[in-house]
Every structure is written in structure tokens, then in C-alpha cells.
Design a protein around this motif. Sequence first.
Motif, PDB file in Angstrom:
ATOM      1  N   LEU A 221      56.572  97.581  61.440  1.00 46.53           N
ATOM      2  CA  LEU A 221      55.709  98.606  60.869  1.00 46.53           C
ATOM      3  C   LEU A 221      55.129  99.471  61.977  1.00 46.53           C
ATOM      4  CD1 LEU A 221      53.142  98.521  58.084  1.00 46.53           C
ATOM      5  CD2 LEU A 221      52.253  98.898  60.386  1.00 46.53           C
ATOM      6  N   SER A 222      55.000 100.770  61.688  1.00 50.44           N
ATOM      7  CA  SER A 222      54.257 101.691  62.546  1.00 50.44           C
ATOM      8  C   SER A 222      53.383 102.536  61.643  1.00 50.44           C
ATOM      9  CB  SER A 222      55.218 102.577  63.351  1.00 50.44           C
ATOM     10  OG  SER A 222      54.492 103.435  64.211  1.00 50.44           O
ATOM     11  N   ILE A 223      52.158 102.814  62.072  1.00 50.21           N
ATOM     12  CA  ILE A 223      51.224 103.520  61.197  1.00 50.21           C
ATOM     13  C   ILE A 223      50.352 104.451  62.015  1.00 50.21           C
ATOM     14  CG2 ILE A 223      49.420 101.740  61.295  1.00 50.21           C
ATOM     15  CD1 ILE A 223      49.059 102.216  58.216  1.00 50.21           C
ATOM     16  N   GLY A 224      50.025 105.609  61.446  1.00 51.76           N
ATOM     17  CA  GLY A 224      49.154 106.549  62.146  1.00 51.76           C
ATOM     18  C   GLY A 224      49.206 107.931  61.523  1.00 51.76           C
ATOM     19  N   ASN A 225      48.069 108.618  61.557  1.00 51.31           N
ATOM     20  CA  ASN A 225      47.951 109.970  61.021  1.00 51.31           C
ATOM     21  C   ASN A 225      48.918 110.911  61.748  1.00 51.31           C
ATOM     22  OD1 ASN A 225      47.031 112.636  60.401  1.00 51.31           O
ATOM     23  ND2 ASN A 225      45.013 111.816  59.907  1.00 51.31           N
ATOM     24  N   PHE A 226      49.778 111.591  61.002  1.00 52.21           N
ATOM     25  CA  PHE A 226      50.769 112.453  61.622  1.00 52.21           C
ATOM     26  C   PHE A 226      50.157 113.700  62.250  1.00 52.21           C
ATOM     27  CE2 PHE A 226      53.785 110.047  58.966  1.00 52.21           C
ATOM     28  CZ  PHE A 226      54.792 109.831  59.896  1.00 52.21           C
ATOM     29  N   ARG A 227      48.916 114.026  61.897  1.00 48.66           N
ATOM     30  CA  ARG A 227      48.257 115.175  62.525  1.00 48.66           C
ATOM     31  C   ARG A 227      47.810 114.862  63.944  1.00 48.66           C
ATOM     32  NH1 ARG A 227      44.476 117.560  57.563  1.00 48.66           N
ATOM     33  NH2 ARG A 227      46.184 118.515  56.383  1.00 48.66           N
ATOM     34  N   ALA A 234      55.199 109.156  69.227  1.00 47.96           N
ATOM     35  CA  ALA A 234      55.669 107.762  69.195  1.00 47.96           C
ATOM     36  C   ALA A 234      56.789 107.596  68.167  1.00 47.96           C
ATOM     37  CB  ALA A 234      54.505 106.825  68.874  1.00 47.96           C
ATOM     38  N   VAL A 235      56.664 108.270  67.026  1.00 49.99           N
ATOM     39  CA  VAL A 235      57.722 108.212  66.016  1.00 49.99           C
ATOM     40  C   VAL A 235      59.028 108.772  66.570  1.00 49.99           C
ATOM     41  CG1 VAL A 235      58.479 109.125  63.781  1.00 49.99           C
ATOM     42  CG2 VAL A 235      56.153 108.243  64.047  1.00 49.99           C
ATOM     43  N   LEU A 236      58.940 109.883  67.281  1.00 51.58           N
ATOM     44  CA  LEU A 236      60.148 110.478  67.871  1.00 51.58           C
ATOM     45  C   LEU A 236      60.788 109.537  68.888  1.00 51.58           C
ATOM     46  CD1 LEU A 236      59.053 114.192  68.452  1.00 51.58           C
ATOM     47  CD2 LEU A 236      60.606 113.293  66.704  1.00 51.58           C
ATOM     48  N   TRP A 237      59.970 108.893  69.718  1.00 55.28           N
ATOM     49  CA  TRP A 237      60.520 107.971  70.726  1.00 55.28           C
ATOM     50  C   TRP A 237      61.173 106.776  70.048  1.00 55.28           C
ATOM     51  CZ3 TRP A 237      57.619 104.454  74.692  1.00 55.28           C
ATOM     52  CH2 TRP A 237      58.473 104.143  75.752  1.00 55.28           C
ATOM     53  N   MET A 238      60.547 106.277  68.973  1.00 52.77           N
ATOM     54  CA  MET A 238      61.166 105.175  68.235  1.00 52.77           C
ATOM     55  C   MET A 238      62.510 105.600  67.639  1.00 52.77           C
ATOM     56  SD  MET A 238      58.073 103.074  66.327  1.00 52.77           S
ATOM     57  CE  MET A 238      57.246 104.493  65.617  1.00 52.77           C
ATOM     58  N   LYS A 239      62.543 106.778  67.057  1.00 50.51           N
ATOM     59  CA  LYS A 239      63.757 107.249  66.389  1.00 50.51           C
ATOM     60  C   LYS A 239      64.912 107.435  67.380  1.00 50.51           C
ATOM     61  CE  LYS A 239      66.235 109.202  63.055  1.00 50.51           C
ATOM     62  NZ  LYS A 239      66.709 108.485  61.854  1.00 50.51           N
ATOM     63  N   THR A 240      64.619 108.067  68.516  1.00 51.29           N
ATOM     64  CA  THR A 240      65.693 108.442  69.441  1.00 51.29           C
ATOM     65  C   THR A 240      66.086 107.331  70.402  1.00 51.29           C
ATOM     66  OG1 THR A 240      64.057 109.371  70.991  1.00 51.29           O
ATOM     67  CG2 THR A 240      65.036 110.875  69.375  1.00 51.29           C
ATOM     68  N   ALA A 241      65.172 106.443  70.760  1.00 52.89           N
ATOM     69  CA  ALA A 241      65.463 105.486  71.829  1.00 52.89           C
ATOM     70  C   ALA A 241      65.201 104.028  71.462  1.00 52.89           C
ATOM     71  CB  ALA A 241      64.653 105.854  73.086  1.00 52.89           C
ATOM     72  N   ILE A 242      64.057 103.737  70.855  1.00 52.08           N
ATOM     73  CA  ILE A 242      63.642 102.340  70.677  1.00 52.08           C
ATOM     74  C   ILE A 242      64.336 101.679  69.486  1.00 52.08           C
ATOM     75  CG2 ILE A 242      61.680 100.828  70.193  1.00 52.08           C
ATOM     76  CD1 ILE A 242      59.929 102.918  71.689  1.00 52.08           C
ATOM     77  N   PRO A 298      54.386 102.398  70.236  1.00 51.03           N
ATOM     78  CA  PRO A 298      54.874 102.822  71.552  1.00 51.03           C
ATOM     79  C   PRO A 298      54.352 104.198  71.953  1.00 51.03           C
ATOM     80  CG  PRO A 298      56.579 103.195  69.922  1.00 51.03           C
ATOM     81  CD  PRO A 298      55.412 102.575  69.186  1.00 51.03           C
ATOM     82  N   LEU A 299      53.111 104.272  72.360  1.00 54.43           N
ATOM     83  CA  LEU A 299      52.448 105.533  72.672  1.00 54.43           C
ATOM     84  C   LEU A 299      52.763 105.971  74.098  1.00 54.43           C
ATOM     85  CD1 LEU A 299      49.116 104.497  71.013  1.00 54.43           C
ATOM     86  CD2 LEU A 299      50.643 106.281  70.165  1.00 54.43           C
ATOM     87  N   ARG A 300      53.224 107.201  74.238  1.00 54.54           N
ATOM     88  CA  ARG A 300      53.531 107.731  75.572  1.00 54.54           C
ATOM     89  C   ARG A 300      52.368 108.526  76.150  1.00 54.54           C
ATOM     90  NH1 ARG A 300      59.674 110.051  74.996  1.00 54.54           N
ATOM     91  NH2 ARG A 300      58.772 111.163  73.205  1.00 54.54           N
ATOM     92  N   PHE A 301      51.418 108.894  75.323  1.00 54.92           N
ATOM     93  CA  PHE A 301      50.180 109.506  75.811  1.00 54.92           C
ATOM     94  C   PHE A 301      49.100 109.241  74.781  1.00 54.92           C
ATOM     95  CE2 PHE A 301      51.752 112.785  73.006  1.00 54.92           C
ATOM     96  CZ  PHE A 301      50.621 113.439  72.526  1.00 54.92           C
TER      97      PHE A 301
END
Length: 431
Positions: A221-227, A234-242, A298-301
Motif C-alpha cells: 500500500l502507498s497513500i498520500g494526498n496527490f496535491r 514517489a508514485v512516479l518512482w514506484m511506477k518506473t523503477a521500484i 519511497p520519498l525522494r524529497f
Amino acid sequence: MSQPRATKVLVIGYVWPEPRSSAASGHVMQILDTFLQQGWDITFSSPAGTGEHRADLTALGIREVPIELNNSSFDAFISELAPDIVLFDQFMMEEQFGWRVEKHCPDALRVLETSDLQSLRHARHQRLKERLKHSDDANDFSELFAPALREEFELMADSDLAKREIAALYRCDVNLMISEVEIELLVEQFKLPRNVLHWCPLMVDVPVAPPTAFVDRAHFLSIGNFRHAPNWDAVLWMKTAIWPLIREQLPTAQLHIYGAYTPPKATALHNPAQGFHVMNWAEDALQVMSAARVCLAPLRFGAGIKGKIVDAMLCGTPSVTTPIGAEAMHGNHPWPGAVALTAREVADCAVRLYRDEVLWTQAQSNGQKLLADRYRQSEHGPALIKKLVHCQQHLPQLRSHNFMGSMLRHHHHKSTQYMAQWIEAKNKVPL
């Protein structure tokens, strides 16, 4: 004998609180609850429109009063209310309304709720963008994580955002800081007086009931306000790499991604064939967290501390994050899951936790101990009240020892006053 008058508090919110959509709003609600427990008389005002998930403050006994930017109607409102304490939710509200508060209620204690240092988050975002611009390696971002405080200062110091935010912190009597790392950055590098900073992390009641067991859980599971930009990244990093690395080891694994205000660019990533499910908003975030086996963050910033990880601990769900996600959250305690530096490490740690019940159970136990040690409302709530009452009782001395804040108030409030009055006059001129 008459009862003493209840302390009057005015909260000026950047938005109307949506505690089920963001950790920032959740923290505001925790602060409001602390005030209510004292029997304080609370009014909440905001110039923002109402969101679809806003909390019903009136049901809690809190008055709701909409206000307008650059409008002298606020002057009459605050003069009549005559609050003892004014809490600005985010520094932009202090910029807009601070001069009016000082003019009409000079003896009110001025408190700023920061949630996180926005200028720090912005500077880290810029650093990530530069990294992405100059390297196509989607795996290793370790050089971005946990730099020295001096490096963070140098990254922030030239930005207009930092100058505005730090000035607002100086102008206030008390600043509520959610992160001890940010307190040290402000004291050591920006030279704020330590006594105007108060550590007030997320405040929760530690669960008594045992959490859901390993065998009764499934999926990531991953959760967080998209705004909130760090969540989307983090969603993009999960999708493309993780996520592809996790699926290599667990071909039938499923990832459920929840978040308020899901944009079309996020729903476009939904791919059930890859086990990548964009689920939109969760009506009950703790319920979906309790059903998951592993939380991915997986937060990059970013900055502050992470509400999703506190929620994971509340639900007994181990989490895998980065040093940015873990920053200022666990003190000397072991992490309730794993902290990883690369996409490969995030994936490998997540898979190990997902498969290994002994490792998973230990991580869950670590989370329960960490909650009890660092996030108890029963400790931080009274500490907050004690700090505010002390500052009220010693307000002249507090302000006299903060010359920088007094100087910044003098110059900023005059210029802001004249600009606000000009805008208001301009708005009254018929087209």
C-alpha cells in the motif's frame, strides 16, 4: 465567585482542515483537540474555499468564520473577538493577516503552525529536478538524502521562499515545529532563538487492541494526498523503477495507491495487469492500512515528518521508506521496517518484509514502541499548553529578547499594510 474567562483562540487557516486528506490538516485537528481539552474558546477562520473532505468543526464546538484577503472587514471581526492567542496555519497566513492582528490585538500571543519547512521541501525538490535533468539513472538517489545542515542552509538561503518563511518565523512569538531536524537547522544555520521554537510532532493515542496479524494481510500500500508534490513524485518512482523490481520477485504482488484529489495523470498509471492499482481517495485510511502487509513510502524529497508512516505504525503495518521519509521520526529507535537508499534496496527490503513473518513481526513491534515513546498525545498536548501559557505570562520579555523579529515586523507589516489597503481600494473602484 465568577469563573475565570476561557482563553480565546483564533486560528487562521490556509485551508479548512481535511484530516482524512493530509497529515498537515491532521496535525491542526490534533492541536484544536488539545485546545478543546483545556476548555478554550476557539474560532477557526480561513479565506479558502471549502474542500470536499473538510472536517465539521462546528460539531466539535468550534466557530467557523470565513474571512477575506485584503479586506478591512477582518479588522472589525478581530477587534470584536479580541483573542488571547492567534494561531496562523502556515506562514502565508501570517504574511497576510499578521499586521492586522498586531494593530488590533497587540497583546495576543502570535503562534505559527508550520507543518513542515516549505522552503526546505522546495529546495530539496529543486535539487531532485537537477539530478533528474543531468542523469537518467532511476535507481540511486542516495546523494540527495540527509545532507549536512550547512548544505541544506546553502541550498535554501538564496530563495525568496526561504526569506519569506524564515522572516515569518522570526515575527511570531512561538513556532510549532513538527521536526527536530528542522529545529536544529533553524537554530544553527538561520540563528532563530531556540525559545521561539517548540517541538510539537503528530500527537496520537497509542492503540490498545492488537493489530491485524501477518497472515490476515495482503498486498502493498502507498497513500498520500496527490496535491502534495513529494507524494506524486514517489508514485512516479514506484511506477518506473521500484514496482517492476518487486514484481520480478513477487510476480502476483499487488500495490494499492490511495490519495485525495487524484488527478488524471495519476489515474492514467492504473494498470491491473501489472498489479499497479490507483484507488483514489480512501474513506477510512486506517482501515485500508490495517489490511495491507507493507506500506511503501519511497520519498525522494520532502520535509517535516510523515503522517502516512505514523498511520502505518498505528495500524501495525511495517513501512519501507528513504532517509527523507524517516527524517526526524524515530530518534534512537530502530525503524519499523526498512530505510533504503536506492530503488533496488527499496524493492528488496519490501519483498523481505512481505515474505518473512518473523522480520515483519519485529518491525511491527518496533513501530508500537516508537509510537509510545515519541508521539503520545498525552505528553505533547500538555507540553504545548504549558509552552503557550508560559509565553503568554512572559510576553513582554519574550518579545524584547527577539529584536530581529521586532525589526522584521516593523518593516514587513508597514509594507504589507499599505499594499493590502491599496488592493482593497483598487477592488472598490468600479470598472
